[in-house]
Structure formats: structure tokens, C-alpha cells
Design an enzyme around this catalytic site. Sequence first.
Site, PDB file in Angstrom:
ATOM      1  N   ASP A 280       0.768  -1.023  -0.089  1.00  0.00           N
ATOM      2  CA  ASP A 280      -0.497  -0.133  -0.328  1.00  0.00           C
ATOM      3  C   ASP A 280       0.861   1.034   0.124  1.00  0.00           C
ATOM      4  O   ASP A 280       1.498   1.275  -1.383  1.00  0.00           O
ATOM      5  CB  ASP A 280      -0.987   0.082   0.474  1.00  0.00           C
ATOM      6  CG  ASP A 280      -2.116   0.667   1.356  1.00  0.00           C
ATOM      7  OD1 ASP A 280      -2.360   1.251  -0.011  1.00  0.00           O
ATOM      8  OD2 ASP A 280      -2.580   1.062   2.314  1.00  0.00           O
TER       9      ASP A 280
ATOM     10  N   PHE B 160     -10.311  -0.123  -0.653  1.00  0.00           N
ATOM     11  CA  PHE B 160      -9.819  -0.710   1.103  1.00  0.00           C
ATOM     12  C   PHE B 160     -10.509  -1.839   1.113  1.00  0.00           C
ATOM     13  O   PHE B 160     -12.075  -2.821   0.250  1.00  0.00           O
ATOM     14  CB  PHE B 160     -10.519  -0.120   1.872  1.00  0.00           C
ATOM     15  CG  PHE B 160     -10.388  -1.219   2.796  1.00  0.00           C
ATOM     16  CD1 PHE B 160      -8.424  -0.588   3.921  1.00  0.00           C
ATOM     17  CD2 PHE B 160     -10.779  -2.159   4.018  1.00  0.00           C
ATOM     18  CE1 PHE B 160      -7.722  -1.619   4.938  1.00  0.00           C
ATOM     19  CE2 PHE B 160      -9.736  -2.192   5.276  1.00  0.00           C
ATOM     20  CZ  PHE B 160      -8.209  -2.010   5.401  1.00  0.00           C
TER      21      PHE B 160
END
Length: 180
Positions: free
Chosen positions: A105, A154
Amino acid sequence: MVSARKDNLIIRIRHADIGKRVKSVAGQIAKDFKGERIHLIGVLKGACFFLADLAREIDLECSIDFIAVASYGKTKESSGQVRMLKDLDQTIAGLNVILVEDILDTGLTASYLLRILKQRRPKTLKMAALLDKPSRRLKPVKGDYIGFTIPNEFVVGYGLDYAERYRNLKDVCVLELPTR
Ligand code: IMP
Ligand code: MG
């Protein structure tokens, strides 16, 4: 009065497609390390499903170990701080190490881990991640073996959690939380 709210899950990557891609990543690793032994290091807890499937598809002599770092806790945003919770069981000097992550990420976790692993003098050091969200990167980390590149959403499932939930979903799903 508190009304019942339900998290909304949308399938993003189906289990069957994950399986196919894991096989192909495993094939690439076997090709790159032909005839050699490899040592997979899974980052707990998110990478354990990916590591288990990947290891079984790699046609090479293979050992495994795990490391744990403090991650997002109960929120969706990184604290920007990485803290080791559990170190490796074995030394890695002279080994062909592949760090196995669930998702790349911001890159903060991976860059911290790659830095400390490198200091331990492995023969080679590579990184595999099931998912990559390059648009969120804060540190210039590039995975050597990437399953899927995804947009800034997400996701949960196949090891990935939201506040420790959903790790056991077979598919990778986008989690849309109710707006309050
Ligand atoms: P980074 O340090 O920002 O690269 O974050 C890596 C860790 O954050 C991963 O190993 C996950 O535990 C967590 N993470 C990042 N994005 C997601 C996501 O979309 N869903 C679930 N966990 C995530
Ligand atoms: Mg997590």
C-alpha cells in the site's frame, strides 16, 4: 436509537482467479530460482493465506518463516509507524529470501522489513505481494512478484482484514463502510 448497519462487500477478485494467478507467480519464482532453495517469509497475519497457497505451487525446495509488525489496528489509515511484534525464528544469512506480503500500500511496512532483512545478509532478497496499490505509495518500494494491481480501494478477504474481520473470505472484496 442505534440502527443495525451492515458492511457492504463487493467481490473484486474471485477465488478461482486468485488461484490461477498464484500458480503463475509460483511458476515465475520457480523459473527465477531454478535448482536453488528458497526461504519464504510471510508477514503476519495478512499474508498467511497467500503464502500457504504460493508455497504449495512452487516446485522448489522451500522453507518458511513468519514475522509480525504492527499494522493499521482498527482503522483504515496507516499510522505511518512500523513496529516489530514478532521476529523471525531462523537466521537468513546466505538464503534466497522472498518476503511475502498481502498488499503493498504506502510501502512503509515493506520498506522497513526489506531494510532490516537486508542487514541480515541473505544471499538474495525479493518481495512478493498478492496485491499492489501503487497509487498510495509513500516509499519507493517495488514488488518483484505481484499478483494483482488494484485501484485505491480498501479490500478484505483472502487474509486481508478490517479490524481483524473478513480474513477468511475466499474472494478479495471491496469493503464499503456505511457513512454515518
Ligand atoms: P503499507 O505499509 O501501507 O504498505 O501497508 C501494508 C499493510 O497495510 C498490509 O500488510 C495490510 O495489513 C494493510 N493494508 C493496506 N491496504 C489494505 C487494504 O486495502 N485492506 C486491508 N489491509 C490493508
Ligand atoms: Mg491488516
